[in-house]
Write an enzyme that holds these catalytic residues in place. Structure first.
Site, PDB file in Angstrom:
ATOM      1  N   LYS A  12       0.831  -1.210   0.000  1.00 29.26           N
ATOM      2  CA  LYS A  12       0.000   0.000   0.000  1.00 29.26           C
ATOM      3  C   LYS A  12       0.859   1.250   0.000  1.00 29.26           C
ATOM      4  O   LYS A  12       2.041   1.251   0.339  1.00 29.26           O
ATOM      5  CB  LYS A  12      -0.936   0.014   1.208  1.00 29.26           C
ATOM      6  CG  LYS A  12      -0.251  -0.054   2.574  1.00 29.26           C
ATOM      7  CD  LYS A  12       0.211   1.277   3.126  1.00 29.26           C
ATOM      8  CE  LYS A  12       0.834   1.157   4.492  1.00 29.26           C
ATOM      9  NZ  LYS A  12       1.489   2.424   4.953  1.00 29.26           N
ATOM     10  N   ASP A  62      -2.446  -2.056   9.930  1.00 27.19           N
ATOM     11  CA  ASP A  62      -2.486  -2.075   8.469  1.00 27.19           C
ATOM     12  C   ASP A  62      -3.050  -3.366   7.903  1.00 27.19           C
ATOM     13  O   ASP A  62      -3.301  -3.448   6.698  1.00 27.19           O
ATOM     14  CB  ASP A  62      -1.076  -1.858   7.893  1.00 27.19           C
ATOM     15  CG  ASP A  62      -0.585  -0.440   8.054  1.00 27.19           C
ATOM     16  OD1 ASP A  62      -1.411   0.460   8.286  1.00 27.19           O
ATOM     17  OD2 ASP A  62       0.646  -0.234   7.948  1.00 27.19           O
ATOM     18  N   SER A  66       2.229  -6.756   6.786  1.00 24.59           N
ATOM     19  CA  SER A  66       0.781  -6.759   7.007  1.00 24.59           C
ATOM     20  C   SER A  66       0.061  -7.502   5.889  1.00 24.59           C
ATOM     21  O   SER A  66      -0.932  -8.200   6.131  1.00 24.59           O
ATOM     22  CB  SER A  66       0.266  -5.323   7.097  1.00 24.59           C
ATOM     23  OG  SER A  66       0.792  -4.670   8.232  1.00 24.59           O
ATOM     24  N   ALA A  68       3.806  -1.931   4.018  1.00 23.36           N
ATOM     25  CA  ALA A  68       2.924  -2.928   4.637  1.00 23.36           C
ATOM     26  C   ALA A  68       3.067  -4.315   4.036  1.00 23.36           C
ATOM     27  O   ALA A  68       2.092  -5.072   3.957  1.00 23.36           O
ATOM     28  CB  ALA A  68       1.460  -2.471   4.597  1.00 23.36           C
ATOM     29  N   GLY A  69       4.290  -4.693   3.664  1.00 22.97           N
ATOM     30  CA  GLY A  69       4.506  -6.051   3.173  1.00 22.97           C
ATOM     31  C   GLY A  69       4.215  -7.092   4.242  1.00 22.97           C
ATOM     32  O   GLY A  69       3.582  -8.123   3.967  1.00 22.97           O
ATOM     33  N   PRO A 109       8.622  -4.213  -1.046  1.00 22.39           N
ATOM     34  CA  PRO A 109       9.925  -3.936  -0.425  1.00 22.39           C
ATOM     35  C   PRO A 109       9.896  -4.144   1.091  1.00 22.39           C
ATOM     36  O   PRO A 109       8.948  -3.737   1.769  1.00 22.39           O
ATOM     37  CB  PRO A 109      10.185  -2.473  -0.783  1.00 22.39           C
ATOM     38  CG  PRO A 109       9.415  -2.255  -2.046  1.00 22.39           C
ATOM     39  CD  PRO A 109       8.185  -3.101  -1.920  1.00 22.39           C
ATOM     40  N   VAL A 110      10.945  -4.784   1.593  1.00 24.15           N
ATOM     41  CA  VAL A 110      11.053  -5.059   3.021  1.00 24.15           C
ATOM     42  C   VAL A 110      11.489  -3.789   3.746  1.00 24.15           C
ATOM     43  O   VAL A 110      12.444  -3.119   3.342  1.00 24.15           O
ATOM     44  CB  VAL A 110      12.059  -6.200   3.285  1.00 24.15           C
ATOM     45  CG1 VAL A 110      12.266  -6.400   4.784  1.00 24.15           C
ATOM     46  CG2 VAL A 110      11.586  -7.493   2.619  1.00 24.15           C
ATOM     47  N   GLY A 111      10.801  -3.452   4.826  1.00 23.00           N
ATOM     48  CA  GLY A 111      11.186  -2.298   5.622  1.00 23.00           C
ATOM     49  C   GLY A 111      10.937  -0.962   4.958  1.00 23.00           C
ATOM     50  O   GLY A 111      11.491   0.055   5.384  1.00 23.00           O
ATOM     51  N   GLY A 112      10.090  -0.946   3.933  1.00 23.81           N
ATOM     52  CA  GLY A 112       9.860   0.294   3.199  1.00 23.81           C
ATOM     53  C   GLY A 112       8.613   1.043   3.618  1.00 23.81           C
ATOM     54  O   GLY A 112       8.255   2.041   2.990  1.00 23.81           O
ATOM     55  N   GLY A 113       7.911   0.567   4.637  1.00 22.51           N
ATOM     56  CA  GLY A 113       6.694   1.237   5.052  1.00 22.51           C
ATOM     57  C   GLY A 113       5.524   1.018   4.122  1.00 22.51           C
ATOM     58  O   GLY A 113       4.550   1.781   4.147  1.00 22.51           O
TER      59      GLY A 113
END
Length: 310
Positions: A11, A141, A108, A105-106, A99-103
């Protein structure tokens, strides 16, 4: 063996409005989510009785994704098993596309996908409302990962109201391998900004009207993030990423959520490639992704094998 494959989206926050810290330790939020075409693929399968839960992860930066009970997918499987009255004997395979750690919501999305997948795997019969209630227990999220498309979130972001969107939006995301701590961003927000006493969906009337009309340029002009200034105090280099997007003619650009991902809205696919090229040439991102939105929430892709009744 029964196997269920579910796909759930990442998202972007088109708007994030953050009220002052409350006595309960939370900030009331109003946020407009949009699901974008970067997906998590989650496949669950039966295992031997008594084997419990196991997780494997593949894809970019899979090595930093936890495979123990701290993973939201693990917790989601436990919740569905308890609701279905079955033992949580399941293997969960996660293929990262967000993307991991990109905000974005992976994690979530993994939780949402696992709720849907395990509901099907164990024929739990949980309704969408039931799944949404479980999702809210996992994180703010996660409920949006179930519904996707575009929605306004209130409370902690978990109380969702669908928002009509006639605009097919083209997004470009600049992602950094080094993340930003959400807690640190909120602390900086409290220290430097403080937030208003109240926030309301009416604050985003212009954005919601632009989405309804399908006016991408107006959507870009209405993008908003109360946390952006706080994120920039912790990661001032992100200002250059935002400026480059503006110089490349982006309809709008902002830090998504608490960051560090920068989202730029393009006029069309060719324009999206131009913004991506500007970021890549300047070396301001470790990864650049193109995506469109809105897209659907968590959906079953395949369900192979017999149904199992609790």
């Amino acid at each position: 063996m029964t196997r269920v494959h579910v796909r759930a989206p990442g998202k972007v926050n088109l708007s994030l409005r953050v009220a002052a810290l409350q006595d309960d330790g939370y900030h009331p939020l109003v946020t407009t989510f949009q699901a974008v075409s970067l997906f998590e693929d989650v496949e669950v399968g039966d295992t031997e009785p008594g084997a419990g839960i196991s997780i494997s992860v593949t894809g970019p930066h899979a090595d930093v994704v936890p495979t123990d009970s701290s993973n939201l997918a693990w917790q989601a499987a436990e919740l569905v098993a308890a609701a279905a009255g079955v033992d949580p004997d399941v293997h969960i395979e996660i293929t990262k596309g967000v993307p991991v750690g990109g905000g974005m919501a992976g994690g979530s999305a993994d939780g949402a996908a696992t709720l849907v997948a395990c509901n099907a795997l164990w024929s739990a019969g949980l309704s969408q409302t039931d799944l949404s209630d479980l999702a809210a227990r996992l994180g703010s999220d996660v409920p949006f990962g179930l519904v996707g498309n575009t929605a306004v979130g209130t409370g902690r972001g978990h109380l969702l109201t669908p928002a009509m969107s006639r605009a097919d939006l083209h997004w470009v995301f600049a992602v950094r391998d080094e993340g930003l701590s959400t807690g640190a961003v909120y602390r900086a927000y409290d220290e430097h900004v403080g937030g208003p006493a109240h926030v309301s969906p009416d604050d985003d009337a212009a954005l919601l009207a632009a989405l309804r009309s399908g006016d991408a340029a107006a959507v870009g002009a209405a993008l908003h993030n109360d946390l952006q200034a706080a994120s920039l105090t912790l990661a001032p280099h992100l200002r250059r990423t935002l400026d480059l997007a503006t110089e490349a003619g982006a309809l709008g650009a902002l830090i998504s959520g608490s960051g560090p991902t920068v989202a730029a809205l393009a006029g069309d696919l060719r324009h999206a490639h131009a913004i991506a090229a500007a970021w890549n040439a300047a070396g301001v991102a470790d990864q650049v992704h193109l995506a469109t939105g809105p897209v659907h929430g968590a959906r079953i892709v395949t369900h192979v094998g017999p149904e199992r009744h609790p």
